[in-house]
Write a protein that holds these residues in place. Structure first.
Motif, PDB file in Angstrom:
ATOM      1  N   LEU A   1      20.603  37.787 -12.053  1.00 24.26           N
ATOM      2  CA  LEU A   1      19.269  37.604 -12.607  1.00 24.26           C
ATOM      3  C   LEU A   1      19.315  37.512 -14.128  1.00 24.26           C
ATOM      4  O   LEU A   1      18.672  36.653 -14.730  1.00 24.26           O
ATOM      5  N   VAL A   2      20.110  38.351 -14.758  1.00 26.43           N
ATOM      6  CA  VAL A   2      20.239  38.319 -16.216  1.00 26.43           C
ATOM      7  C   VAL A   2      20.888  37.013 -16.661  1.00 26.43           C
ATOM      8  O   VAL A   2      20.434  36.368 -17.606  1.00 26.43           O
ATOM      9  N   LEU A   3      21.933  36.590 -15.976  1.00 26.17           N
ATOM     10  CA  LEU A   3      22.609  35.348 -16.340  1.00 26.17           C
ATOM     11  C   LEU A   3      21.728  34.124 -16.109  1.00 26.17           C
ATOM     12  O   LEU A   3      21.849  33.126 -16.818  1.00 26.17           O
TER      13      LEU A   3
ATOM     14  N   TRP B   1      24.543  46.838  -6.042  1.00 26.48           N
ATOM     15  CA  TRP B   1      23.248  46.383  -6.544  1.00 26.48           C
ATOM     16  C   TRP B   1      23.389  45.710  -7.898  1.00 26.48           C
ATOM     17  O   TRP B   1      22.484  44.976  -8.330  1.00 26.48           O
ATOM     18  N   MET B   2      24.492  45.937  -8.575  1.00 28.48           N
ATOM     19  CA  MET B   2      24.683  45.378  -9.912  1.00 28.48           C
ATOM     20  C   MET B   2      24.917  43.864  -9.884  1.00 28.48           C
ATOM     21  O   MET B   2      24.632  43.181 -10.862  1.00 28.48           O
ATOM     22  N   VAL B   3      25.423  43.325  -8.776  1.00 30.37           N
ATOM     23  CA  VAL B   3      25.706  41.883  -8.688  1.00 30.37           C
ATOM     24  C   VAL B   3      24.422  41.062  -8.766  1.00 30.37           C
ATOM     25  O   VAL B   3      24.310  40.170  -9.616  1.00 30.37           O
ATOM     26  N   PRO B   4      23.409  41.318  -7.925  1.00 28.94           N
ATOM     27  CA  PRO B   4      22.191  40.504  -8.049  1.00 28.94           C
ATOM     28  C   PRO B   4      21.473  40.713  -9.387  1.00 28.94           C
ATOM     29  O   PRO B   4      20.892  39.771  -9.932  1.00 28.94           O
TER      30      PRO B   4
ATOM     31  N   SER C   1      27.515  39.493 -17.203  1.00 30.10           N
ATOM     32  CA  SER C   1      28.901  39.459 -16.725  1.00 30.10           C
ATOM     33  C   SER C   1      29.416  40.862 -16.422  1.00 30.10           C
ATOM     34  O   SER C   1      30.114  41.074 -15.423  1.00 30.10           O
ATOM     35  N   LEU C   2      29.077  41.821 -17.271  1.00 27.57           N
ATOM     36  CA  LEU C   2      29.506  43.205 -17.027  1.00 27.57           C
ATOM     37  C   LEU C   2      28.841  43.784 -15.777  1.00 27.57           C
ATOM     38  O   LEU C   2      29.471  44.533 -15.025  1.00 27.57           O
ATOM     39  N   LEU C   3      27.580  43.450 -15.564  1.00 27.38           N
ATOM     40  CA  LEU C   3      26.905  43.923 -14.350  1.00 27.38           C
ATOM     41  C   LEU C   3      27.562  43.355 -13.102  1.00 27.38           C
ATOM     42  O   LEU C   3      27.775  44.077 -12.119  1.00 27.38           O
TER      43      LEU C   3
ATOM     44  N   ARG D   1      18.209  40.616 -26.758  1.00 26.63           N
ATOM     45  CA  ARG D   1      17.469  39.435 -27.219  1.00 26.63           C
ATOM     46  C   ARG D   1      18.377  38.265 -27.563  1.00 26.63           C
ATOM     47  O   ARG D   1      17.952  37.133 -27.563  1.00 26.63           O
ATOM     48  N   SER D   2      19.660  38.533 -27.826  1.00 27.30           N
ATOM     49  CA  SER D   2      20.570  37.440 -28.160  1.00 27.30           C
ATOM     50  C   SER D   2      21.176  36.848 -26.886  1.00 27.30           C
ATOM     51  O   SER D   2      21.403  37.555 -25.896  1.00 27.30           O
ATOM     52  N   ARG D   3      21.429  35.556 -26.929  1.00 34.15           N
ATOM     53  CA  ARG D   3      21.988  34.860 -25.772  1.00 34.15           C
ATOM     54  C   ARG D   3      23.351  35.438 -25.410  1.00 34.15           C
ATOM     55  O   ARG D   3      23.633  35.693 -24.233  1.00 34.15           O
ATOM     56  N   SER D   4      24.199  35.660 -26.405  1.00 34.14           N
ATOM     57  CA  SER D   4      25.535  36.194 -26.125  1.00 34.14           C
ATOM     58  C   SER D   4      25.446  37.612 -25.547  1.00 34.14           C
ATOM     59  O   SER D   4      26.219  37.973 -24.658  1.00 34.14           O
ATOM     60  N   GLY D   5      24.492  38.408 -26.011  1.00 34.25           N
ATOM     61  CA  GLY D   5      24.302  39.755 -25.468  1.00 34.25           C
ATOM     62  C   GLY D   5      23.896  39.723 -24.010  1.00 34.25           C
ATOM     63  O   GLY D   5      24.361  40.530 -23.200  1.00 34.25           O
ATOM     64  N   ARG D   6      23.022  38.772 -23.654  1.00 34.45           N
ATOM     65  CA  ARG D   6      22.599  38.647 -22.254  1.00 34.45           C
ATOM     66  C   ARG D   6      23.743  38.177 -21.372  1.00 34.45           C
ATOM     67  O   ARG D   6      23.910  38.659 -20.249  1.00 34.45           O
ATOM     68  N   ILE D   7      24.553  37.242 -21.865  1.00 34.91           N
ATOM     69  CA  ILE D   7      25.673  36.752 -21.068  1.00 34.91           C
ATOM     70  C   ILE D   7      26.703  37.854 -20.862  1.00 34.91           C
ATOM     71  O   ILE D   7      27.223  38.034 -19.756  1.00 34.91           O
ATOM     72  N   ILE D   8      26.977  38.623 -21.891  1.00 33.56           N
ATOM     73  CA  ILE D   8      27.925  39.737 -21.765  1.00 33.56           C
ATOM     74  C   ILE D   8      27.375  40.795 -20.805  1.00 33.56           C
ATOM     75  O   ILE D   8      28.091  41.291 -19.925  1.00 33.56           O
TER      76      ILE D   8
END
Length: 94
Positions: free
Chosen positions: A61-63, A54-57, A37-39, A27-34
């Motif tokens: 999508l998350v970013l 498959w992790m790149v797309p 990026s890890l995906l 739910r946090s912006r920093s959590g989604r960015i991390i």
């Protein structure tokens, strides 16, 4: 909610909806960015047994939920895809 399609981010419930599957979503912006990026980073190591390309797309999508530049590029690719393959419906069913 970011869209009504089969592949969307449900921010109200904190879920990434991929068809009939739902994955927990930070739910946090920093959590989604991390997470995004890890995906993407894991996707570039897709030749390894556990990770996959498959992790790149999925990471993009998350970013795209938080980064306007990624969101614009994702939308541009989606428009190009619909113009290039108008006969293909959602999820590749033609």
């Amino acid at each position: 909610m970011a869209g009504k399609g089969k592949y969307r981010i449900d921010g109200d419930r904190g879920k990434l909806v991929l068809g009939r599957f739902e994955l927990p979503f930070p739910r946090s912006r920093s959590g989604r960015i991390i997470t995004g990026s890890l995906l993407i980073g894991g996707g570039f190591l897709g030749f390894l047994p556990v990770l996959g390309f498959w992790m790149v797309p999925l990471g993009l999508l998350v970013l795209s939920h938080d980064l306007p530049s990624v969101r614009r590029k994702r939308r541009r690719v989606a428009i190009w895809w619909r113009k290039r393959y108008p006969q293909v419906n959602r999820a590749g069913r033609g």
